[in-house]
Scaffold this active site. Structure first.
Site, PDB file in Angstrom:
ATOM      1  N   TRP A 148      -1.376  15.634  28.653  1.00 45.62           N
ATOM      2  CA  TRP A 148      -0.119  15.974  29.188  1.00 45.62           C
ATOM      3  C   TRP A 148       1.168  15.663  28.297  1.00 45.62           C
ATOM      4  O   TRP A 148       0.815  14.975  27.329  1.00 45.62           O
ATOM      5  CB  TRP A 148       0.469  15.221  30.628  1.00 45.62           C
ATOM      6  CG  TRP A 148       1.375  15.913  31.533  1.00 45.62           C
ATOM      7  CD1 TRP A 148       2.617  15.622  31.836  1.00 45.62           C
ATOM      8  CD2 TRP A 148       0.934  16.896  32.232  1.00 45.62           C
ATOM      9  NE1 TRP A 148       3.253  16.578  32.439  1.00 45.62           N
ATOM     10  CE2 TRP A 148       2.359  17.464  33.047  1.00 45.62           C
ATOM     11  CE3 TRP A 148      -0.201  17.987  32.526  1.00 45.62           C
ATOM     12  CZ2 TRP A 148       2.285  18.431  33.912  1.00 45.62           C
ATOM     13  CZ3 TRP A 148       0.050  18.980  33.415  1.00 45.62           C
ATOM     14  CH2 TRP A 148       1.193  19.343  33.971  1.00 45.62           C
ATOM     15  N   ASP A 204      10.759  16.080  26.772  1.00 45.79           N
ATOM     16  CA  ASP A 204      12.098  16.800  27.462  1.00 45.79           C
ATOM     17  C   ASP A 204      11.736  16.609  28.969  1.00 45.79           C
ATOM     18  O   ASP A 204      10.502  16.536  29.380  1.00 45.79           O
ATOM     19  CB  ASP A 204      12.750  17.910  27.014  1.00 45.79           C
ATOM     20  CG  ASP A 204      11.870  19.047  27.281  1.00 45.79           C
ATOM     21  OD1 ASP A 204      10.788  19.144  27.403  1.00 45.79           O
ATOM     22  OD2 ASP A 204      12.533  20.109  27.562  1.00 45.79           O
ATOM     23  N   GLU A 207       9.126  18.896  29.929  1.00 47.41           N
ATOM     24  CA  GLU A 207       7.850  18.531  29.525  1.00 47.41           C
ATOM     25  C   GLU A 207       7.243  19.291  28.576  1.00 47.41           C
ATOM     26  O   GLU A 207       5.790  19.584  28.554  1.00 47.41           O
ATOM     27  CB  GLU A 207       6.641  18.611  30.772  1.00 47.41           C
ATOM     28  CG  GLU A 207       7.425  17.959  32.010  1.00 47.41           C
ATOM     29  CD  GLU A 207       6.363  17.806  33.057  1.00 47.41           C
ATOM     30  OE1 GLU A 207       5.888  16.788  33.450  1.00 47.41           O
ATOM     31  OE2 GLU A 207       5.713  18.735  33.655  1.00 47.41           O
ATOM     32  N   GLU A 208       8.098  19.975  27.701  1.00 48.00           N
ATOM     33  CA  GLU A 208       7.661  20.913  26.645  1.00 48.00           C
ATOM     34  C   GLU A 208       7.816  20.453  25.176  1.00 48.00           C
ATOM     35  O   GLU A 208       6.981  20.771  24.412  1.00 48.00           O
ATOM     36  CB  GLU A 208       8.499  22.382  26.977  1.00 48.00           C
ATOM     37  CG  GLU A 208       7.940  22.764  28.126  1.00 48.00           C
ATOM     38  CD  GLU A 208       8.753  24.149  28.447  1.00 48.00           C
ATOM     39  OE1 GLU A 208       8.174  24.960  29.170  1.00 48.00           O
ATOM     40  OE2 GLU A 208       9.821  24.124  28.110  1.00 48.00           O
ATOM     41  N   GLU A 429      10.528  27.089  43.286  1.00 48.73           N
ATOM     42  CA  GLU A 429      11.128  26.659  42.034  1.00 48.73           C
ATOM     43  C   GLU A 429      12.038  27.878  41.294  1.00 48.73           C
ATOM     44  O   GLU A 429      12.895  27.572  41.017  1.00 48.73           O
ATOM     45  CB  GLU A 429       9.657  26.390  40.963  1.00 48.73           C
ATOM     46  CG  GLU A 429      10.164  25.762  39.770  1.00 48.73           C
ATOM     47  CD  GLU A 429       9.048  25.488  38.615  1.00 48.73           C
ATOM     48  OE1 GLU A 429       8.376  26.540  38.190  1.00 48.73           O
ATOM     49  OE2 GLU A 429       8.693  24.294  38.506  1.00 48.73           O
TER      50      GLU A 429
HETATM   51  C1  NOJ Z   1       4.962  23.931  30.988  1.00 44.77           C
HETATM   52  C2  NOJ Z   1       6.120  23.852  31.767  1.00 44.77           C
HETATM   53  O1  NOJ Z   1       7.430  24.581  31.285  1.00 44.77           O
HETATM   54  C3  NOJ Z   1       6.320  22.512  32.270  1.00 44.77           C
HETATM   55  O2  NOJ Z   1       7.612  22.521  32.816  1.00 44.77           O
HETATM   56  C4  NOJ Z   1       5.312  22.313  32.883  1.00 44.77           C
HETATM   57  O3  NOJ Z   1       5.516  21.013  33.843  1.00 44.77           O
HETATM   58  C5  NOJ Z   1       4.099  22.216  32.122  1.00 44.77           C
HETATM   59  N1  NOJ Z   1       3.946  23.246  31.418  1.00 44.77           N
HETATM   60  C6  NOJ Z   1       2.896  22.043  32.937  1.00 44.77           C
HETATM   61  O4  NOJ Z   1       2.439  23.180  33.666  1.00 44.77           O
HETATM   62  C1  NOJ Z   2       8.053  21.604  35.904  1.00 45.47           C
HETATM   63  C2  NOJ Z   2       9.244  21.118  35.516  1.00 45.47           C
HETATM   64  O1  NOJ Z   2       9.535  21.447  34.350  1.00 45.47           O
HETATM   65  C3  NOJ Z   2       9.476  19.567  35.483  1.00 45.47           C
HETATM   66  O2  NOJ Z   2      10.739  19.162  35.266  1.00 45.47           O
HETATM   67  C4  NOJ Z   2       9.240  19.006  36.971  1.00 45.47           C
HETATM   68  O3  NOJ Z   2       9.084  17.556  36.774  1.00 45.47           O
HETATM   69  C5  NOJ Z   2       7.684  19.274  37.142  1.00 45.47           C
HETATM   70  N1  NOJ Z   2       7.766  20.910  37.137  1.00 45.47           N
HETATM   71  C6  NOJ Z   2       7.518  19.205  38.546  1.00 45.47           C
HETATM   72  O4  NOJ Z   2       8.384  19.548  39.458  1.00 45.47           O
END
Ligand code: NOJ
Ligand code: NOJ
Length: 495
Positions: A148, A204, A207-208, A429
């Site tokens: 992750w 960030d 999560e990217e 979302e």
């Molecule tokens: C990329 C997404 O943009 C991010 O927000 C997400 O949580 C992760 N992949 C995992 O699916």
């Molecule tokens: C993807 C989002 O980019 C992230 O900010 C969030 O924490 C997860 N999804 C779970 O909602």
């Protein structure tokens, strides 16, 4: 990797009642009706996704906020520290506004975090604090061990802020010992984490990308400022909190003169990102002036950034056809996004509205609105080229016309959410860029929470001041100073 080399100069020092404004747009009865219905749905939507009683999240432990009931494409059946912290902040606001039925749930969140802080995970453990920034856990509070984007260093700060909000409510109702015994040990760990690790790179909030993130830095700063006051109120001290001015100093690095560059390095993007708007929602202080340094919602910086950010989505989504400059538009995370279609998101479109409601609240409190060279283009877009720079007092015609245009503009973003919300009121979302249909995770907890906070601000309901006006002084030089923390094993409290 360090964000700031120690000793280096990177930059020049640079709950109210009814809506109080005379700009209430009572003619929009369809929007008002939607808001009323959707508020009840959003409150329930949040509760449905929190264990152990949430009806859509069987198997989640007590107090665990599940991101969404969706178990595939995408699988969001986990608890993220960020989503949970932001959601609880919204729930605690509702509690403070009088919904006392929420208190047992808030307490079970606190207890769940007392357990979670001790769980060893791929980011580390509690002994040196490193495990506190693990982004997500299984819903039974065990560690998630697959690959992750970790660590995500906004989590401890957001959790601390949520816990402090409830802790302050306890202090206010003369239950200081509960705050000291059940809340402070957790807050102390999270603040220690921030003080020790703020100068390290992070993933960030999306999560990217790894580097320095405006949102993360902003929420870290706020947590230490309010953490220090919380410690004092409990007769405790916060060693970590002494680095708050250095974090604020670093926050200035993201400003490019007209907008926030949300990630450093930019990873091939423009840097225009909802990251920056959501940061200002969190640094919003109802008692602050329109301070640029803390990027208050009514600051010229936040308004200019709002304009440039919203503009970046006007031409890329076909549903924005006809929504040119000065009109509300559907917005996503950032224009280059391709995740799950790279569509507009509900929570980012609502953030665009909430920031403006915050600003309206602040101008009303201060009794004046200033247009300067930085914010001029924001106002020109929504009013026309006859806007001039200057300070306009609440009694002036200019003030009335400026604030009423901002209110109409803000409502426009909520109207877009209304237009693309299915008739059952569920908020996913995203909504598709071509047809405005719900996409990606269904019934996203954070979408519902963002609806609740946006609507509260529209109603003139705001969180308590966190002391922004006293904390906005920059050191003459930035440094990467950190404080090594000591971490205590918290135990779930008795209430
Ligand atoms: C990329 C997404 O943009 C991010 O927000 C997400 O949580 C992760 N992949 C995992 O699916
Ligand atoms: C993807 C989002 O980019 C992230 O900010 C969030 O924490 C997860 N999804 C779970 O909602």
């Amino acid at each position: 990797m360090s964000l700031i080399r120690s000793s280096l100069v990177l930059i020049a020092a640079t709950g109210a009642a009814a809506f109080p404004y005379n700009v209430r747009n009572s003619t929009d009865s369809s929007l008002n009706a939607f808001i009323e219905t959707e508020t009840a749905i959003a409150k329930q939507g949040v509760l449905d996704n929190i264990g152990a009683d949430g009806k859509l999240v069987q198997g989640a432990a007590a107090g665990v906020v599940v991101a969404s009931p969706s178990k595939e494409n995408p699988d969001y059946f986990y608890t993220w520290t960020r989503d949970a912290g932001l959601t609880l902040a919204a729930v605690i606001e509702q509690f403070n506004a009088g919904d006392t039925s929420l208190e047992p749930l808030i307490q079970s969140y606190v207890d769940s975090q007392a357990k979670l802080q001790t769980v060893d995970n791929p980011s580390g453990g509690l002994s040196d604090g490193s495990g506190l920034a693990e982004p997500k856990f299984n819903v039974d509070l065990s560690a998630f061990t697959d690959a992750w984007g970790r660590p995500q260093r906004d989590g401890p700060a957001l959790r601390a802020s949520a816990l402090i909000a409830y802790g302050n409510a306890l202090i206010k109702s003369k239950q200081e010992s509960l705050a000291l015994d059940n809340i402070w040990p957790l807050v102390q760990n999270d603040l220690a984490y921030v003080g020790q690790y703020w100068n390290q790179t992070t993933f960030d909030l999306w999560e990217e990308v790894q580097g320095s993130s405006f949102f993360t830095t902003a929420v870290q700063f706020k947590s230490l400022v309010e953490g220090n006051a919380f410690a004092e109120a409990l007769g405790q001290s916060c060693d970590a909190c002494s680095v708050a001015p250095q974090i604020l100093c670093h926050l200035q690095d993201f400003w490019d003169g007209s907008s926030v560059v949300s990630n450093i390095p930019t990873s091939g993007r423009t840097g225009l990102d909802a990251n920056s708007l959501i940061a200002s929602l969190n640094t919003f202080d109802p008692a602050a002036t329109c301070d640029d340094v803390t990027f208050q919602p009514c600051s010229s910086r936040a308004l200019s950034n709002h304009k440039v950010f919203v503009d970046s989505f006007r031409d890329i989504y076909s549903i924005n056809q006809g929504r040119g400059a000065g009109k509300a538009a559907a917005v996503g995370r950032y224009a280059e996004d391709s995740y799950q279609g790279g569509n507009p998101w509900y929570l980012t479109t609502l953030a665009a509205a909430e920031l403006l409601y915050d600003a309206l609240y602040q101008w009303d409190q201060q009794g004046t609105l200033t247009v300067d060279a930085v914010s001029l283009s924001f106002f020109t877009d929504i009013i026309g080229s006859n806007v001039t720079t200057g300070s306009f007092s609440k009694t002036s015609a200019q003030y009335t016309s400026l604030t009423s245009a901002v209110k109409t503009y803000a409502d426009g973003f909520v109207s877009i959410v209304q237009e693309y919300t299915p008739s059952d009121g569920s908020l996913a979302e995203q909504f598709t860029r071509d047809a405005g249909e719900p996409a990606s995770a269904t019934l996203l907890t954070w979408s519902f929470a963002s609806f609740l906070t946006a609507v509260s601000r529209r109603n003139g309901e705001v969180p308590a001041s966190w002391g922004a006006s006293k904390a906005g002084t920059l050191p003459s030089q930035c440094s990467g100073e950190t404080v090594t923390g000591s971490y205590v094993t918290p135990t779930p409290g008795s209430w």
